[in-house]
Design an enzyme around this catalytic site. Structure first.
Site, PDB file in Angstrom:
ATOM      1  N   ARG A  37       0.835  -1.199   0.000  1.00  0.00           N
ATOM      2  CA  ARG A  37       0.000   0.000   0.000  1.00  0.00           C
ATOM      3  C   ARG A  37       0.875   1.258   0.000  1.00  0.00           C
ATOM      4  O   ARG A  37       0.595   2.239   0.700  1.00  0.00           O
ATOM      5  CB  ARG A  37      -0.952  -0.004   1.196  1.00  0.00           C
ATOM      6  CG  ARG A  37      -2.253   0.757   0.927  1.00  0.00           C
ATOM      7  CD  ARG A  37      -3.194   0.724   2.112  1.00  0.00           C
ATOM      8  NE  ARG A  37      -3.635  -0.636   2.430  1.00  0.00           N
ATOM      9  CZ  ARG A  37      -3.753  -1.119   3.662  1.00  0.00           C
ATOM     10  NH1 ARG A  37      -3.447  -0.372   4.704  1.00  0.00           N
ATOM     11  NH2 ARG A  37      -4.185  -2.344   3.860  1.00  0.00           N
ATOM     12  N   ARG A  95      -3.379   7.110   0.970  1.00  0.00           N
ATOM     13  CA  ARG A  95      -3.862   8.368   1.543  1.00  0.00           C
ATOM     14  C   ARG A  95      -2.825   9.108   2.378  1.00  0.00           C
ATOM     15  O   ARG A  95      -3.049  10.274   2.740  1.00  0.00           O
ATOM     16  CB  ARG A  95      -5.111   8.100   2.385  1.00  0.00           C
ATOM     17  CG  ARG A  95      -6.344   7.791   1.549  1.00  0.00           C
ATOM     18  CD  ARG A  95      -7.521   7.417   2.431  1.00  0.00           C
ATOM     19  NE  ARG A  95      -7.314   6.132   3.092  1.00  0.00           N
ATOM     20  CZ  ARG A  95      -8.057   5.681   4.096  1.00  0.00           C
ATOM     21  NH1 ARG A  95      -9.035   6.419   4.579  1.00  0.00           N
ATOM     22  NH2 ARG A  95      -7.818   4.490   4.629  1.00  0.00           N
ATOM     23  N   ARG A 103      -7.367  11.492  -5.605  1.00  0.00           N
ATOM     24  CA  ARG A 103      -8.552  10.773  -5.109  1.00  0.00           C
ATOM     25  C   ARG A 103      -9.765  11.693  -4.993  1.00  0.00           C
ATOM     26  O   ARG A 103     -10.917  11.241  -5.129  1.00  0.00           O
ATOM     27  CB  ARG A 103      -8.218  10.154  -3.747  1.00  0.00           C
ATOM     28  CG  ARG A 103      -9.332   9.332  -3.129  1.00  0.00           C
ATOM     29  CD  ARG A 103      -9.584   8.046  -3.914  1.00  0.00           C
ATOM     30  NE  ARG A 103     -10.559   7.211  -3.231  1.00  0.00           N
ATOM     31  CZ  ARG A 103     -11.879   7.355  -3.336  1.00  0.00           C
ATOM     32  NH1 ARG A 103     -12.375   8.315  -4.112  1.00  0.00           N
ATOM     33  NH2 ARG A 103     -12.697   6.550  -2.677  1.00  0.00           N
ATOM     34  N   ASP A 127      -7.295  -2.936  -6.773  1.00  0.00           N
ATOM     35  CA  ASP A 127      -7.884  -3.541  -5.593  1.00  0.00           C
ATOM     36  C   ASP A 127      -8.112  -5.007  -5.870  1.00  0.00           C
ATOM     37  O   ASP A 127      -8.323  -5.399  -7.028  1.00  0.00           O
ATOM     38  CB  ASP A 127      -9.211  -2.852  -5.244  1.00  0.00           C
ATOM     39  CG  ASP A 127      -9.712  -3.258  -3.862  1.00  0.00           C
ATOM     40  OD1 ASP A 127     -10.487  -4.233  -3.792  1.00  0.00           O
ATOM     41  OD2 ASP A 127      -9.332  -2.623  -2.878  1.00  0.00           O
ATOM     42  N   TYR A 178     -15.088 -12.107   1.429  1.00  0.00           N
ATOM     43  CA  TYR A 178     -15.896 -10.926   1.115  1.00  0.00           C
ATOM     44  C   TYR A 178     -17.190 -11.322   0.396  1.00  0.00           C
ATOM     45  O   TYR A 178     -18.270 -10.815   0.695  1.00  0.00           O
ATOM     46  CB  TYR A 178     -15.106  -9.951   0.246  1.00  0.00           C
ATOM     47  CG  TYR A 178     -14.008  -9.221   0.967  1.00  0.00           C
ATOM     48  CD1 TYR A 178     -14.298  -8.191   1.859  1.00  0.00           C
ATOM     49  CD2 TYR A 178     -12.671  -9.557   0.762  1.00  0.00           C
ATOM     50  CE1 TYR A 178     -13.281  -7.516   2.524  1.00  0.00           C
ATOM     51  CE2 TYR A 178     -11.652  -8.894   1.425  1.00  0.00           C
ATOM     52  CZ  TYR A 178     -11.957  -7.862   2.299  1.00  0.00           C
ATOM     53  OH  TYR A 178     -10.960  -7.199   2.966  1.00  0.00           O
TER      54      TYR A 178
END
Length: 345
Positions: A28, A32, A41, A77, A152
């Protein structure tokens, strides 16, 4: 094409070859914590950044230029290939992937389609091609592993205990096997397509497989992972396998035809070697230490480097991904320290 000479240190380490310095990249590493990422973003949704190859390439390339790391990892992702096969997934801020049509039965599994990467996710392949022209370090492609994707798909979103997933596995073995077969084939196709487009290594994220014990892993998961890594072995591209809280599965992972095993911060490199793990190791600084005073961060990083470099085939990384509270300057300083590290110092 990048004007810089190509830095293949990461690839050498993946192949157990000696390197002039310890290679480093961060899971990652695009995210952010970067002001530039936050600005991009603000203009696009998460999936929109994937859908526009030039934006995907920019976000992927930014931390390489900013931090000086030895590899880039494609910005995407693990949910990306699920949308085209019929999984209604959305990334919700502060929550993560949310599935509107969770799988509950064999018929739900059977309604899922087959992935055709070239027609379903052409933007991913185009981003990889762009990056190969721009980068002077290797590009890592990636995918989610079947168990983690299934968690998920079955739970409908993130879970702490994976009760629905494991209950599905135990009570509907035919449906579970069908789901593993479907997700396994999807993963092989997706990663082979990334490699065909130019990815020079691939990592399979099995983030939540640590929820299983070793016997259940051998029974329900190991066969599909063996199939995936065997198929990828044919490409000659290095493969990496990573999960969280999965130290008890390391002996099982060492039996797989995978090149590199990633460790989270819970299991030390010394412990992995004492367990008999012979693969190249990657990891495994606790990401929270990025918030610690530099003296402590440096000492912890040095201890990991001392263990990792006792034999060829070691890649420095975090034990999980960079989180938003981290500072660019801290990662820059850490990268410089790793590159300057010498065991005798």
């Amino acid at each position: 094409m990048s004007a810089k000479p190509f830095n293949d240190t990461f690839l050498k380490a993946c192949r157990h070859e000696p390197t002039e310095h310890v290679p480093v990249w961060y899971m990652r590493q695009a995210g952010r914590y970067q002001p530039e990422y936050r600005a991009i973003r603000a203009k696009y949704s998460f999936f929109e950044m994937n859908y526009i190859p030039e934006v995907c390439a920019e976000v992927t390339r930014l931390p390489v230029e900013q931090l000086g790391v030895d590899a880039a990892i494609l910005f995407a992702d693990i949910m990306t290939p699920l949308k085209p096969i019929g999984v209604d997934v959305n990334i919700e801020s502060g929550v993560g992937p949310v599935i509107a049509n969770p799988v509950k039965t064999l018929s739900d599994v059977q309604r899922l389609g087959e992935l055709d990467p070239e027609s379903h996710v052409p933007y991913i392949m185009e981003a990889i091609k762009i990056l190969r022209q721009q980068l002077s370090v290797p590009l890592i492609g990636f995918a989610g592993a079947p168990f983690t994707l299934a968690s998920y798909i079955i739970e409908g979103g993130p879970s702490k205990h994976y009760h629905k997933t494991k209950a599905f596995m135990y009570t509907q073995p035919e449906a579970w096997q069908a789901l593993m077969d479907k997700l396994g084939e999807m993963t092989i196709r997706y990663l082979k397509a990334q490699i065909g487009a130019g990815a020079q290594a691939v990592q399979v994220f099995d983030s939540w497989v640590g929820a299983l014990n070793d016997e259940d892993y051998r029974t329900y998961i190991a066969p599909v992972m063996h199939r995936i890594f065997s198929a990828l072995k044919e490409t000659g591209v290095p493969t990496i396998y990573f999960g969280v809280g999965a130290g008890h599965l390391l002996k099982e992972w060492d039996r797989l035809p995978v090149d590199v095993v990633g460790l989270d911060w819970r299991t030390s490199i010394r412990t992995a070697r004492e367990l008999g793990v012979t693969k190249v190791l990657q990891g495994n600084l606790d990401p929270t230490l990025l918030l610690a005073p530099w003296d402590m961060l440096e000492a912890k990083a040095k201890a990991i480097l001392d263990e990792g470099t006792k034999q060829p085939g070691y890649i420095f990384n975090l034990g999980h991904g960079v989180f938003p509270d981290a500072k660019v300057e801290t990662l820059q300083k850490l990268t410089r320290f790793i590159h300057s590290y010498r065991r005798d110092s």
